[in-house]
Design a protein around this motif. Sequence first.
Motif, PDB file in Angstrom:
ATOM      1  N   LEU A 141     -33.216  59.437  90.108  1.00 41.91           N
ATOM      2  CA  LEU A 141     -33.791  58.145  90.481  1.00 41.91           C
ATOM      3  C   LEU A 141     -34.268  58.164  91.927  1.00 41.91           C
ATOM      4  O   LEU A 141     -35.325  57.609  92.264  1.00 41.91           O
ATOM      5  N   GLU A 142     -33.497  58.813  92.791  1.00 42.57           N
ATOM      6  CA  GLU A 142     -33.899  58.929  94.195  1.00 42.57           C
ATOM      7  C   GLU A 142     -35.157  59.776  94.343  1.00 42.57           C
ATOM      8  O   GLU A 142     -36.056  59.448  95.114  1.00 42.57           O
ATOM      9  N   ILE A 143     -35.216  60.866  93.580  1.00 38.52           N
ATOM     10  CA  ILE A 143     -36.404  61.733  93.620  1.00 38.52           C
ATOM     11  C   ILE A 143     -37.635  60.959  93.132  1.00 38.52           C
ATOM     12  O   ILE A 143     -38.716  61.046  93.732  1.00 38.52           O
ATOM     13  N   ILE A 144     -37.467  60.193  92.056  1.00 35.61           N
ATOM     14  CA  ILE A 144     -38.578  59.379  91.541  1.00 35.61           C
ATOM     15  C   ILE A 144     -39.019  58.366  92.586  1.00 35.61           C
ATOM     16  O   ILE A 144     -40.211  58.152  92.808  1.00 35.61           O
ATOM     17  N   GLY A 145     -38.052  57.745  93.275  1.00 35.16           N
ATOM     18  CA  GLY A 145     -38.378  56.773  94.309  1.00 35.16           C
ATOM     19  C   GLY A 145     -39.181  57.377  95.436  1.00 35.16           C
ATOM     20  O   GLY A 145     -40.147  56.768  95.930  1.00 35.16           O
ATOM     21  N   ALA A 146     -38.804  58.581  95.857  1.00 36.78           N
ATOM     22  CA  ALA A 146     -39.525  59.251  96.942  1.00 36.78           C
ATOM     23  C   ALA A 146     -40.887  59.776  96.485  1.00 36.78           C
ATOM     24  O   ALA A 146     -41.888  59.654  97.194  1.00 36.78           O
ATOM     25  N   TYR A 147     -40.925  60.333  95.278  1.00 36.81           N
ATOM     26  CA  TYR A 147     -42.155  60.969  94.783  1.00 36.81           C
ATOM     27  C   TYR A 147     -43.234  59.951  94.456  1.00 36.81           C
ATOM     28  O   TYR A 147     -44.422  60.188  94.696  1.00 36.81           O
ATOM     29  N   GLN A 148     -42.828  58.798  93.911  1.00 29.67           N
ATOM     30  CA  GLN A 148     -43.836  57.806  93.536  1.00 29.67           C
ATOM     31  C   GLN A 148     -44.583  57.291  94.761  1.00 29.67           C
ATOM     32  O   GLN A 148     -45.780  57.004  94.689  1.00 29.67           O
ATOM     33  N   LEU A 149     -43.896  57.187  95.903  1.00 25.47           N
ATOM     34  CA  LEU A 149     -44.572  56.701  97.102  1.00 25.47           C
ATOM     35  C   LEU A 149     -45.581  57.726  97.606  1.00 25.47           C
ATOM     36  O   LEU A 149     -46.690  57.367  98.020  1.00 25.47           O
ATOM     37  N   VAL A 150     -45.218  59.004  97.542  1.00 26.29           N
ATOM     38  CA  VAL A 150     -46.144  60.062  97.966  1.00 26.29           C
ATOM     39  C   VAL A 150     -47.388  60.069  97.079  1.00 26.29           C
ATOM     40  O   VAL A 150     -48.522  60.117  97.572  1.00 26.29           O
ATOM     41  N   LEU A 151     -47.185  60.004  95.762  1.00 23.22           N
ATOM     42  CA  LEU A 151     -48.318  60.028  94.832  1.00 23.22           C
ATOM     43  C   LEU A 151     -49.192  58.792  95.010  1.00 23.22           C
ATOM     44  O   LEU A 151     -50.425  58.883  94.943  1.00 23.22           O
ATOM     45  N   SER A 207     -36.264  47.448  93.105  1.00 21.28           N
ATOM     46  CA  SER A 207     -35.089  48.325  93.196  1.00 21.28           C
ATOM     47  C   SER A 207     -35.447  49.769  93.537  1.00 21.28           C
ATOM     48  O   SER A 207     -34.616  50.513  94.074  1.00 21.28           O
ATOM     49  N   ILE A 208     -36.688  50.176  93.270  1.00 20.80           N
ATOM     50  CA  ILE A 208     -37.057  51.569  93.537  1.00 20.80           C
ATOM     51  C   ILE A 208     -37.034  51.884  95.022  1.00 20.80           C
ATOM     52  O   ILE A 208     -36.857  53.033  95.437  1.00 20.80           O
ATOM     53  N   TRP A 209     -37.190  50.843  95.873  1.00 20.65           N
ATOM     54  CA  TRP A 209     -37.150  51.091  97.319  1.00 20.65           C
ATOM     55  C   TRP A 209     -35.745  51.451  97.776  1.00 20.65           C
ATOM     56  O   TRP A 209     -35.572  52.166  98.760  1.00 20.65           O
ATOM     57  N   LYS A 210     -34.738  50.972  97.073  1.00 18.73           N
ATOM     58  CA  LYS A 210     -33.364  51.368  97.398  1.00 18.73           C
ATOM     59  C   LYS A 210     -33.124  52.834  97.027  1.00 18.73           C
ATOM     60  O   LYS A 210     -32.380  53.548  97.705  1.00 18.73           O
ATOM     61  N   GLN A 211     -33.767  53.287  95.957  1.00 12.15           N
ATOM     62  CA  GLN A 211     -33.675  54.705  95.606  1.00 12.15           C
ATOM     63  C   GLN A 211     -34.383  55.558  96.656  1.00 12.15           C
ATOM     64  O   GLN A 211     -33.864  56.622  97.040  1.00 12.15           O
ATOM     65  N   LEU A 212     -35.530  55.070  97.120  1.00 10.16           N
ATOM     66  CA  LEU A 212     -36.253  55.766  98.189  1.00 10.16           C
ATOM     67  C   LEU A 212     -35.388  55.836  99.442  1.00 10.16           C
ATOM     68  O   LEU A 212     -35.294  56.878 100.095  1.00 10.16           O
ATOM     69  N   ARG A 213     -34.745  54.735  99.792  1.00  9.63           N
ATOM     70  CA  ARG A 213     -33.869  54.676 100.967  1.00  9.63           C
ATOM     71  C   ARG A 213     -32.744  55.705 100.864  1.00  9.63           C
ATOM     72  O   ARG A 213     -32.441  56.412 101.832  1.00  9.63           O
ATOM     73  N   ASP A 214     -32.146  55.809  99.689  1.00 12.67           N
ATOM     74  CA  ASP A 214     -30.994  56.686  99.519  1.00 12.67           C
ATOM     75  C   ASP A 214     -31.382  58.157  99.462  1.00 12.67           C
ATOM     76  O   ASP A 214     -30.545  59.037  99.716  1.00 12.67           O
ATOM     77  N   TYR A 215     -32.626  58.460  99.117  1.00  7.46           N
ATOM     78  CA  TYR A 215     -33.057  59.855  98.986  1.00  7.46           C
ATOM     79  C   TYR A 215     -32.944  60.597 100.310  1.00  7.46           C
ATOM     80  O   TYR A 215     -32.474  61.736 100.364  1.00  7.46           O
ATOM     81  N   TYR A 216     -33.352  59.972 101.419  1.00  3.98           N
ATOM     82  CA  TYR A 216     -33.389  60.690 102.699  1.00  3.98           C
ATOM     83  C   TYR A 216     -32.023  60.841 103.363  1.00  3.98           C
ATOM     84  O   TYR A 216     -31.730  61.987 103.788  1.00  3.98           O
ATOM     85  N   GLY A 271     -41.673  47.334 105.076  1.00  8.14           N
ATOM     86  CA  GLY A 271     -42.476  47.024 103.902  1.00  8.14           C
ATOM     87  C   GLY A 271     -41.637  46.661 102.697  1.00  8.14           C
ATOM     88  O   GLY A 271     -42.173  46.325 101.637  1.00  8.14           O
ATOM     89  N   SER A 272     -40.335  46.743 102.844  1.00  2.92           N
ATOM     90  CA  SER A 272     -39.436  46.379 101.754  1.00  2.92           C
ATOM     91  C   SER A 272     -38.157  45.797 102.334  1.00  2.92           C
ATOM     92  O   SER A 272     -37.956  45.796 103.554  1.00  2.92           O
ATOM     93  N   GLU A 273     -37.302  45.338 101.438  1.00  2.00           N
ATOM     94  CA  GLU A 273     -35.999  44.811 101.854  1.00  2.00           C
ATOM     95  C   GLU A 273     -34.887  45.803 101.511  1.00  2.00           C
ATOM     96  O   GLU A 273     -33.723  45.417 101.358  1.00  2.00           O
ATOM     97  N   ALA A 274     -35.244  47.083 101.431  1.00  2.00           N
ATOM     98  CA  ALA A 274     -34.260  48.100 101.078  1.00  2.00           C
ATOM     99  C   ALA A 274     -33.093  48.131 102.058  1.00  2.00           C
ATOM    100  O   ALA A 274     -31.949  48.385 101.680  1.00  2.00           O
ATOM    101  N   ASN A 275     -33.393  47.876 103.347  1.00  2.00           N
ATOM    102  CA  ASN A 275     -32.339  47.846 104.365  1.00  2.00           C
ATOM    103  C   ASN A 275     -32.116  46.434 104.914  1.00  2.00           C
ATOM    104  O   ASN A 275     -31.606  46.265 106.031  1.00  2.00           O
ATOM    105  N   ASP A 276     -32.515  45.443 104.118  1.00  2.00           N
ATOM    106  CA  ASP A 276     -32.226  44.024 104.440  1.00  2.00           C
ATOM    107  C   ASP A 276     -32.758  43.603 105.809  1.00  2.00           C
ATOM    108  O   ASP A 276     -32.037  43.034 106.621  1.00  2.00           O
ATOM    109  N   PHE A 277     -34.043  43.881 106.039  1.00  2.00           N
ATOM    110  CA  PHE A 277     -34.646  43.487 107.313  1.00  2.00           C
ATOM    111  C   PHE A 277     -34.489  41.990 107.574  1.00  2.00           C
ATOM    112  O   PHE A 277     -34.158  41.572 108.685  1.00  2.00           O
ATOM    113  N   SER A 278     -34.732  41.164 106.566  1.00  2.00           N
ATOM    114  CA  SER A 278     -34.681  39.707 106.750  1.00  2.00           C
ATOM    115  C   SER A 278     -33.281  39.216 107.083  1.00  2.00           C
ATOM    116  O   SER A 278     -33.121  38.151 107.693  1.00  2.00           O
TER     117      SER A 278
END
Length: 329
Positions: A9-19, A72-81, A116-123
């Motif tokens: 899921l993390e790989i998908i989150g990171a890869y979809q943004l690149v594509l 929710s995919i942005w949380k997977q992106l966050r966790d990938y790195y 650009g997302s609320e993955a890290n709860d900016f608000s």
Amino acid sequence: METRQKQWLEIIGAYQLVLSFLFMGTFFSLLLLFLLFTPLWSLSVLYFVWFFLDWNTPNQGGRRFEFMRNWSIWKQLRDYYPVKLVKTAELPPDRKYVLAAHPHGIMSMGVLCNFGSEANDFSKHFPGIRAVMAGLHTLFYFPVYRDYVMSFGACSVNQRSLDFVLSQPPSGQAVVIMVGGAQEALYAVPGEHHLVLRNRKGFVRLALRHGASLVPVYSFGENDIFHLKVFAPNTWQYLCQMTFKKLTGYSPCIFWGRGLFSADSWGLLPFARPITTVVGRPIPVPQSLRPSEEEVDHYHTLYMQALEKLFEEHKESCGVPASTHLTFM
């Protein structure tokens, strides 16, 4: 089993943004043109009518959708790195802000994830602050892709657009600007910290026109997620890069990450390196509708000093060797 599923899921989150970043604009442009010559031609016509009626939206703050920012995919992106957000000071919501972000890197992954997302709860970290990312204006010429980018809270990075955002009531309006722009992507070498900043003063003039506080933002690790091919100055490859940049606004570069199924092969999947975005203390700026060059230079110098201090204070905790320093170009 759950761990393996989480990794994918993390790989998908990171890869979809690149594509999406690399191919989504071109894909939908070609698709809509293709549909014009099929029985589904009306879909293309309807979209292009909408496209032209909606032409000025990127210059008027964009059109954000909170459900996209909370996807929710942005949380997977966050966790990938993983990507982290570090708050060093309050940003009172009774003011306006220009958040100057560095470095650009290849894809500005830290900025996209944190602003650009609320993955890290900016608000929640900065209540009452409405951050609008400013992106290269040509991004908004691509059909469908422009709507996708705006849904995360992005607008065009031009004077008209940024003035519009910061002139909106109430206070708490903030624009996030990648000051080094596309040119800085050419220096996104892992382990190095070169910033295109010395002659970039437009963001300071913007802050002065609106009395908006300047906020330095630095994403440690941004340059470490891809390898980059650097061409020596005055070579034909370098001259082609510069010519293309002048014509399109993009800085074409050769970069690569790891393979999708193997970390030992080359591919477009970014390397999983920690990215820590540190938001610094705001620098109060008075309002001056027609700032003089002396005023601009003064606050530009203050900003560079504050950014350098931020870098020095946080570099070791973010895995950067103590001997490393920022280089301004």
